[in-house]
Design a protein around this motif. Structure first.
Motif, PDB file in Angstrom:
ATOM      1  N   LEU A 112       0.829  -1.204   0.000  1.00  0.00           N
ATOM      2  CA  LEU A 112       0.000   0.000   0.000  1.00  0.00           C
ATOM      3  C   LEU A 112       0.862   1.252   0.000  1.00  0.00           C
ATOM      4  N   LEU A 113       1.834   1.310   0.897  1.00  0.00           N
ATOM      5  CA  LEU A 113       2.661   2.504   1.032  1.00  0.00           C
ATOM      6  C   LEU A 113       3.552   2.720  -0.193  1.00  0.00           C
ATOM      7  N   TYR A 114       3.953   1.649  -0.832  1.00  0.00           N
ATOM      8  CA  TYR A 114       4.868   1.774  -1.958  1.00  0.00           C
ATOM      9  C   TYR A 114       4.168   2.229  -3.241  1.00  0.00           C
ATOM     10  N   THR A 115       2.882   1.941  -3.353  1.00  0.00           N
ATOM     11  CA  THR A 115       2.149   2.280  -4.586  1.00  0.00           C
ATOM     12  C   THR A 115       1.369   3.588  -4.482  1.00  0.00           C
ATOM     13  N   LEU A 116       1.064   4.059  -3.291  1.00  0.00           N
ATOM     14  CA  LEU A 116       0.291   5.294  -3.150  1.00  0.00           C
ATOM     15  C   LEU A 116       0.957   6.505  -3.804  1.00  0.00           C
ATOM     16  N   PRO A 117       2.270   6.676  -3.718  1.00  0.00           N
ATOM     17  CA  PRO A 117       2.872   7.843  -4.386  1.00  0.00           C
ATOM     18  C   PRO A 117       2.619   7.891  -5.893  1.00  0.00           C
ATOM     19  N   ASN A 118       2.404   6.736  -6.513  1.00  0.00           N
ATOM     20  CA  ASN A 118       2.188   6.697  -7.962  1.00  0.00           C
ATOM     21  C   ASN A 118       0.863   7.342  -8.369  1.00  0.00           C
ATOM     22  N   ILE A 119      -0.125   7.340  -7.472  1.00  0.00           N
ATOM     23  CA  ILE A 119      -1.440   7.895  -7.813  1.00  0.00           C
ATOM     24  C   ILE A 119      -1.645   9.298  -7.240  1.00  0.00           C
ATOM     25  N   LEU A 120      -0.657   9.826  -6.499  1.00  0.00           N
ATOM     26  CA  LEU A 120      -0.783  11.148  -5.865  1.00  0.00           C
ATOM     27  C   LEU A 120       0.390  12.038  -6.278  1.00  0.00           C
ATOM     28  N   PRO A 121       0.462  12.443  -7.525  1.00  0.00           N
ATOM     29  CA  PRO A 121       1.627  13.214  -7.994  1.00  0.00           C
ATOM     30  C   PRO A 121       1.704  14.639  -7.458  1.00  0.00           C
ATOM     31  N   VAL A 141       2.434  14.563   3.939  1.00  0.00           N
ATOM     32  CA  VAL A 141       2.150  13.165   4.250  1.00  0.00           C
ATOM     33  C   VAL A 141       2.440  12.928   5.724  1.00  0.00           C
ATOM     34  N   ASP A 142       1.549  12.179   6.374  1.00  0.00           N
ATOM     35  CA  ASP A 142       1.661  11.889   7.803  1.00  0.00           C
ATOM     36  C   ASP A 142       1.666  10.372   7.990  1.00  0.00           C
ATOM     37  N   PHE A 143       2.803   9.848   8.509  1.00  0.00           N
ATOM     38  CA  PHE A 143       2.939   8.414   8.756  1.00  0.00           C
ATOM     39  C   PHE A 143       2.898   8.081  10.253  1.00  0.00           C
ATOM     40  N   SER A 144       2.294   8.895  11.067  1.00  0.00           N
ATOM     41  CA  SER A 144       2.356   8.711  12.520  1.00  0.00           C
ATOM     42  C   SER A 144       1.922   7.304  12.932  1.00  0.00           C
ATOM     43  N   ASN A 145       2.781   6.662  13.738  1.00  0.00           N
ATOM     44  CA  ASN A 145       2.573   5.301  14.261  1.00  0.00           C
ATOM     45  C   ASN A 145       2.660   4.224  13.180  1.00  0.00           C
ATOM     46  N   ALA A 146       2.966   4.595  11.961  1.00  0.00           N
ATOM     47  CA  ALA A 146       3.122   3.599  10.897  1.00  0.00           C
ATOM     48  C   ALA A 146       4.575   3.125  10.867  1.00  0.00           C
ATOM     49  N   SER A 147       4.757   1.816  10.764  1.00  0.00           N
ATOM     50  CA  SER A 147       6.092   1.231  10.749  1.00  0.00           C
ATOM     51  C   SER A 147       6.384   0.675   9.357  1.00  0.00           C
ATOM     52  N   PHE A 148       7.481   1.130   8.772  1.00  0.00           N
ATOM     53  CA  PHE A 148       7.810   0.744   7.400  1.00  0.00           C
ATOM     54  C   PHE A 148       9.304   0.952   7.186  1.00  0.00           C
ATOM     55  N   GLY A 149       9.807   0.430   6.072  1.00  0.00           N
ATOM     56  CA  GLY A 149      11.219   0.546   5.739  1.00  0.00           C
ATOM     57  C   GLY A 149      11.553   1.826   5.010  1.00  0.00           C
ATOM     58  N   GLN A 150      12.857   2.017   4.761  1.00  0.00           N
ATOM     59  CA  GLN A 150      13.328   3.252   4.156  1.00  0.00           C
ATOM     60  C   GLN A 150      12.904   3.404   2.698  1.00  0.00           C
ATOM     61  N   SER A 151      12.668   2.284   2.019  1.00  0.00           N
ATOM     62  CA  SER A 151      12.308   2.365   0.599  1.00  0.00           C
ATOM     63  C   SER A 151      10.994   3.103   0.375  1.00  0.00           C
ATOM     64  N   VAL A 152      10.111   3.103   1.366  1.00  0.00           N
ATOM     65  CA  VAL A 152       8.834   3.806   1.235  1.00  0.00           C
ATOM     66  C   VAL A 152       9.073   5.312   1.156  1.00  0.00           C
ATOM     67  N   LEU A 153       9.944   5.832   2.021  1.00  0.00           N
ATOM     68  CA  LEU A 153      10.259   7.259   1.978  1.00  0.00           C
ATOM     69  C   LEU A 153      10.894   7.636   0.643  1.00  0.00           C
ATOM     70  N   GLU A 154      11.764   6.794   0.138  1.00  0.00           N
ATOM     71  CA  GLU A 154      12.399   7.078  -1.146  1.00  0.00           C
ATOM     72  C   GLU A 154      11.378   7.100  -2.279  1.00  0.00           C
ATOM     73  N   GLN A 155      10.386   6.217  -2.205  1.00  0.00           N
ATOM     74  CA  GLN A 155       9.354   6.184  -3.230  1.00  0.00           C
ATOM     75  C   GLN A 155       8.548   7.471  -3.222  1.00  0.00           C
ATOM     76  N   PHE A 156       8.183   7.953  -2.039  1.00  0.00           N
ATOM     77  CA  PHE A 156       7.453   9.226  -1.942  1.00  0.00           C
ATOM     78  C   PHE A 156       8.321  10.383  -2.419  1.00  0.00           C
ATOM     79  N   SER A 157       9.605  10.332  -2.117  1.00  0.00           N
ATOM     80  CA  SER A 157      10.508  11.404  -2.508  1.00  0.00           C
ATOM     81  C   SER A 157      10.637  11.515  -4.028  1.00  0.00           C
ATOM     82  N   PHE A 158      10.694  10.390  -4.715  1.00  0.00           N
ATOM     83  CA  PHE A 158      10.878  10.403  -6.165  1.00  0.00           C
ATOM     84  C   PHE A 158       9.571  10.611  -6.920  1.00  0.00           C
ATOM     85  N   GLU A 159       8.463  10.045  -6.425  1.00  0.00           N
ATOM     86  CA  GLU A 159       7.202  10.110  -7.160  1.00  0.00           C
ATOM     87  C   GLU A 159       6.367  11.336  -6.818  1.00  0.00           C
ATOM     88  N   CYS A 160       6.685  12.020  -5.723  1.00  0.00           N
ATOM     89  CA  CYS A 160       5.937  13.223  -5.310  1.00  0.00           C
ATOM     90  C   CYS A 160       6.914  14.397  -5.241  1.00  0.00           C
TER      91      CYS A 160
END
Length: 330
Positions: free
Chosen positions: A178-187, A192-211
């Motif tokens: 979910l977290l990895y694909t959402l940046p693709n539909i929200l250009p 973005v607020d990830f409070s209490n969400a636990s995820f790896g660093q690749s998710v932040l990189e995906q948001f950084s490049f796609e948004c």
């Protein structure tokens, strides 16, 4: 004689004063104005206009939830909040998501996108909020399925500028699909607020490049660590605010701790061009190779003092960065 008695009795009843009707308090709403004269209506309207600037000032400090509750108090307040030209704090349409299947979520979105009427309505939403993002599970045991990526490519929600992916508990791990694909539909995403969400660093990189327009990132109470040099945000050229309280960081290079040399290497130096506000209260370091990670903080204060307006490391609120403190450390 009987007629005379009857006449006297009628005269006595006429001379008796009638009791006034009981006093009824005015009802709340438009009924009270509808029963008044035109002059009284104008007086009420003029008094209400005098209060409008005060109401606008009050609403400017409210968040979206408080603003929506206030708009339900009366028609006048609702009209000021929604239609008053001087009010800048408007109620934004919220696209709320609940469920547990990432694939079904994207399939439903795809159906609405293919239908012209609902496709246009989707573009009017400005805020997307997940009730509990940790409940969403992928159709694939690990990673992101090809099918999910293909569906996400057909979906574009250009109106969404704010995304809330908060989780009910930081103990629950969020699925990456979910977290990895959402940046693709929200250009056009700005916040973005990830409070209490636990995820790896690749998710932040995906948001950084796609948004590319991303300006504010909030990620608090994450069990996984980030790169303290801001490498995960290296593509975010417009990033202005970072809120990462109670989060863990990793240091991979000792140069970031050297106060005398390597001035170009410091905390968040990969994303500091537009950075204005930073909050890293109760930060933790997970790198076992670095003996004294706290040295990274004063070096950050020295190197980025020209662009950072607010820096919060220990205290519970934002406070201005002390430029004297930064100069003294040099």
């Amino acid at each position: 004689m009987r007629r005379a008695n009857t006449n006297n009795k009628n005269n006595h009843n006429r001379s008796r004063k009638r009791r006034p009707p009981p006093f009824l308090p005015p009802s709340i709403g438009d009924d009270i104005i509808a029963g008044r004269t035109r002059r009284q209506k104008r007086v009420i309207a003029s008094k209400w206009d005098l209060q409008t600037p005060i109401i606008i000032e009050i609403t400017s400090w409210l968040d979206q939830e408080s603003l929506m509750n206030l708009s339900l108090v009366s028609k006048q307040l609702h009209d000021i909040i929604t239609n008053e030209p001087g009010n800048k704090n408007k109620i934004y349409p919220v696209f709320e998501v609940s469920g547990s299947s990432t694939l079904k979520f994207y399939q439903n979105l795809q159906e609405h996108v293919l239908y012209e009427k609902t496709r246009n309505k989707l573009q009017h939403y400005q805020v997307m909020r997940f009730k509990d993002s940790s409940k969403f599970k992928s159709d694939k045991p690990t990673g992101v399925s090809r099918r999910l990526l293909e569906i996400a490519e057909d979906i574009q929600m250009n109106g969404i500028t704010s995304l809330y992916l908060s989780s009910s508990s930081f103990r629950n791990k969020n699925e990456s699909s979910l977290l990895y694909t959402l940046p693709n539909i929200l250009p056009k995403l700005l916040k973005v607020d990830f409070s209490n969400a636990s995820f790896g660093q690749s998710v932040l990189e995906q948001f950084s490049f796609e948004c590319p327009l991303l300006e504010k990132v909030t990620s608090e109470n994450n069990r996984y660590h980030y790169h303290v040099n801001g490498f995960n945000f290296r593509a975010s050229k417009n990033l202005k605010e970072i809120h990462m309280n109670n989060s863990s960081f990793s240091i991979f290079f000792r140069e970031i701790l050297d106060l005398n040399n390597h001035h170009e290497i410091f905390m968040f130096h990969y994303c500091c061009k537009a950075l204005e506000r930073v909050s890293i209260r109760n930060m933790k370091f997970e790198d076992r190779f670095i003996p004294a990670p706290a040295y990274a903080v004063p070096k950050f204060a020295c190197s980025s003092s020209s662009s950072i307006d607010w820096f919060d490391w220990i205290h519970g609120v934002f406070r201005p960065l002390d430029t004297y403190f930064a100069t003294a450390l040099r």
